[in-house]
Motif scaffolding. Structure first.
Motif, PDB file in Angstrom:
ATOM      1  N   ALA A   1       0.858  -1.186   0.000  1.00  0.00           N
ATOM      2  CA  ALA A   1       0.000   0.000   0.000  1.00  0.00           C
ATOM      3  C   ALA A   1       0.898   1.241   0.000  1.00  0.00           C
ATOM      4  N   THR A   2       1.148   1.827   1.163  1.00  0.00           N
ATOM      5  CA  THR A   2       2.011   3.007   1.224  1.00  0.00           C
ATOM      6  C   THR A   2       3.486   2.644   1.179  1.00  0.00           C
ATOM      7  N   GLY A   3       3.818   1.382   1.417  1.00  0.00           N
ATOM      8  CA  GLY A   3       5.200   0.935   1.324  1.00  0.00           C
ATOM      9  C   GLY A   3       6.020   1.091   2.599  1.00  0.00           C
ATOM     10  N   GLY A   4       5.433   1.700   3.634  1.00  0.00           N
ATOM     11  CA  GLY A   4       6.196   1.972   4.847  1.00  0.00           C
ATOM     12  C   GLY A   4       6.650   0.719   5.578  1.00  0.00           C
ATOM     13  N   SER A   5       5.760  -0.254   5.718  1.00  0.00           N
ATOM     14  CA  SER A   5       6.127  -1.463   6.460  1.00  0.00           C
ATOM     15  C   SER A   5       7.174  -2.280   5.697  1.00  0.00           C
ATOM     16  N   ALA A   6       7.039  -2.358   4.375  1.00  0.00           N
ATOM     17  CA  ALA A   6       8.026  -3.086   3.580  1.00  0.00           C
ATOM     18  C   ALA A   6       9.387  -2.398   3.643  1.00  0.00           C
TER      19      ALA A   6
ATOM     20  N   ARG B   1       5.690   1.669  -3.921  1.00  0.00           N
ATOM     21  CA  ARG B   1       6.962   1.166  -4.433  1.00  0.00           C
ATOM     22  C   ARG B   1       8.018   2.261  -4.534  1.00  0.00           C
ATOM     23  N   ASP B   2       7.584   3.524  -4.563  1.00  0.00           N
ATOM     24  CA  ASP B   2       8.549   4.624  -4.627  1.00  0.00           C
ATOM     25  C   ASP B   2       9.408   4.703  -3.366  1.00  0.00           C
ATOM     26  N   LYS B   3       8.956   4.105  -2.271  1.00  0.00           N
ATOM     27  CA  LYS B   3       9.718   4.132  -1.017  1.00  0.00           C
ATOM     28  C   LYS B   3      10.725   2.992  -0.909  1.00  0.00           C
ATOM     29  N   LEU B   4      10.691   2.076  -1.853  1.00  0.00           N
ATOM     30  CA  LEU B   4      11.510   0.875  -1.744  1.00  0.00           C
ATOM     31  C   LEU B   4      12.748   0.982  -2.625  1.00  0.00           C
ATOM     32  N   ASP B   5      13.866   0.497  -2.088  1.00  0.00           N
ATOM     33  CA  ASP B   5      15.156   0.694  -2.739  1.00  0.00           C
ATOM     34  C   ASP B   5      15.712  -0.582  -3.356  1.00  0.00           C
TER      35      ASP B   5
ATOM     36  N   GLU C   1      -1.126  -4.950  -5.214  1.00  0.00           N
ATOM     37  CA  GLU C   1      -0.605  -3.593  -5.012  1.00  0.00           C
ATOM     38  C   GLU C   1      -1.732  -2.575  -5.128  1.00  0.00           C
ATOM     39  N   LEU C   2      -1.738  -1.591  -4.210  1.00  0.00           N
ATOM     40  CA  LEU C   2      -2.603  -0.416  -4.344  1.00  0.00           C
ATOM     41  C   LEU C   2      -1.773   0.646  -5.069  1.00  0.00           C
ATOM     42  N   ASP C   3      -1.856   0.601  -6.379  1.00  0.00           N
ATOM     43  CA  ASP C   3      -0.955   1.377  -7.224  1.00  0.00           C
ATOM     44  C   ASP C   3      -1.040   2.870  -6.958  1.00  0.00           C
ATOM     45  N   PHE C   4      -2.236   3.369  -6.666  1.00  0.00           N
ATOM     46  CA  PHE C   4      -2.427   4.821  -6.533  1.00  0.00           C
ATOM     47  C   PHE C   4      -1.723   5.376  -5.296  1.00  0.00           C
TER      48      PHE C   4
END
Length: 230
Positions: free
Chosen positions: A180-185, A214-218, A207-210
């Motif tokens: 979702a927001t990517g924070g936990s991943a 994924r922008d938070k993941l490296d 994935e909740l694309d909107f």
């Protein structure tokens, strides 16, 4: 690899040389031989891609949607029917295994996020001959732990991993049911790196694309099923 044709090699009784240009309708046998492994590899990848596409259709058809759960405006994707059906459960594991075999090096460790990453993470790790390591909410794991924080809709939360769970240099794949927001991943990924692991990527069922998590993941991000639009 073809050489230039010679002027005196015109007799019809002469045996063909691989250095000569082959007739237009016949490919150069030396190139045929050299390209055979590549053609075999390409055919194998094409077959795997077709199989993966078929698996995705079956898995997508098994999902249930619940509007306004757990709060108004949320369309909840229920993945539990997949696990209630042994054939679909097998399809899920095989689809994830297929992707890993095509996209990553073989992982040493699969890290599953609390809690739905635990539904398929251990089974996938077993199929990949890898260890499984859970990431849990703070206070749930015994012994020395590393901690990473992340933001939720209504405040901060914390993930932990046991301090000896990942060894330096081990290749790690992080999995969860949904991004979702990517924070936990992202927090899980930071724990892997704190322990000296090499992060291969992240893998999700949905994935909740909107929300652009994924922008938070490296590291590379893969979503098995088509993304959900807003």
């Amino acid at each position: 690899m073809s050489g230039l044709p010679t002027e005196h090699s015109t007799a019809s009784t002469a045996s063909p040389a691989t250095a000569d240009h082959p007739p237009p309708q016949k490919p150069d046998p030396t190139l045929e031989s050299n390209n055979a492994p590549q053609r075999g590899l390409s055919a194998s990848r094409t077959a795997a891609a077709a199989e993966l596409s078929s698996l995705k259709i079956r898995l997508r058809g098994a999902l249930r949607q619940f509007p306004d759960f757990p709060s108004p405006g949320i369309l909840f994707e229920d993945i539990l029917p997949i696990f209630a059906n042994p054939a679909l459960h097998e399809d899920l594991l095989h689809a994830l295994e297929l992707h890993v075999s095509q996209a990553y090096e073989k992982p040493d460790v699969v890290v599953g996020l609390d809690a739905r990453g635990f539904l398929f993470g251990p089974s996938l790790a077993l199929r990949l001959d890898a260890a499984f390591v859970p990431v849990r909410k703070k206070g749930k794991l015994p012994g020395p732990c590393e901690t990473a924080g992340f933001k939720k809709e209504y405040g901060d939360d914390f993930f932990q991993m046991q301090a000896d769970a990942v060894k330096p240099g081990q290749k790690v794949l992080v999995v969860d049911d949904i991004i979702a927001t990517g924070g936990s991943a992202a927090a899980a990924g930071s724990l892997v790196k704190k322990l000296g692991g090499s992060l291969l990527g992240y893998m999700f069922i949905l994935e909740l694309d909107f929300l652009k998590g994924r922008d938070k993941l490296d590291a590379p991000v893969y979503t098995l099923l088509s993304t959900q639009e807003q």
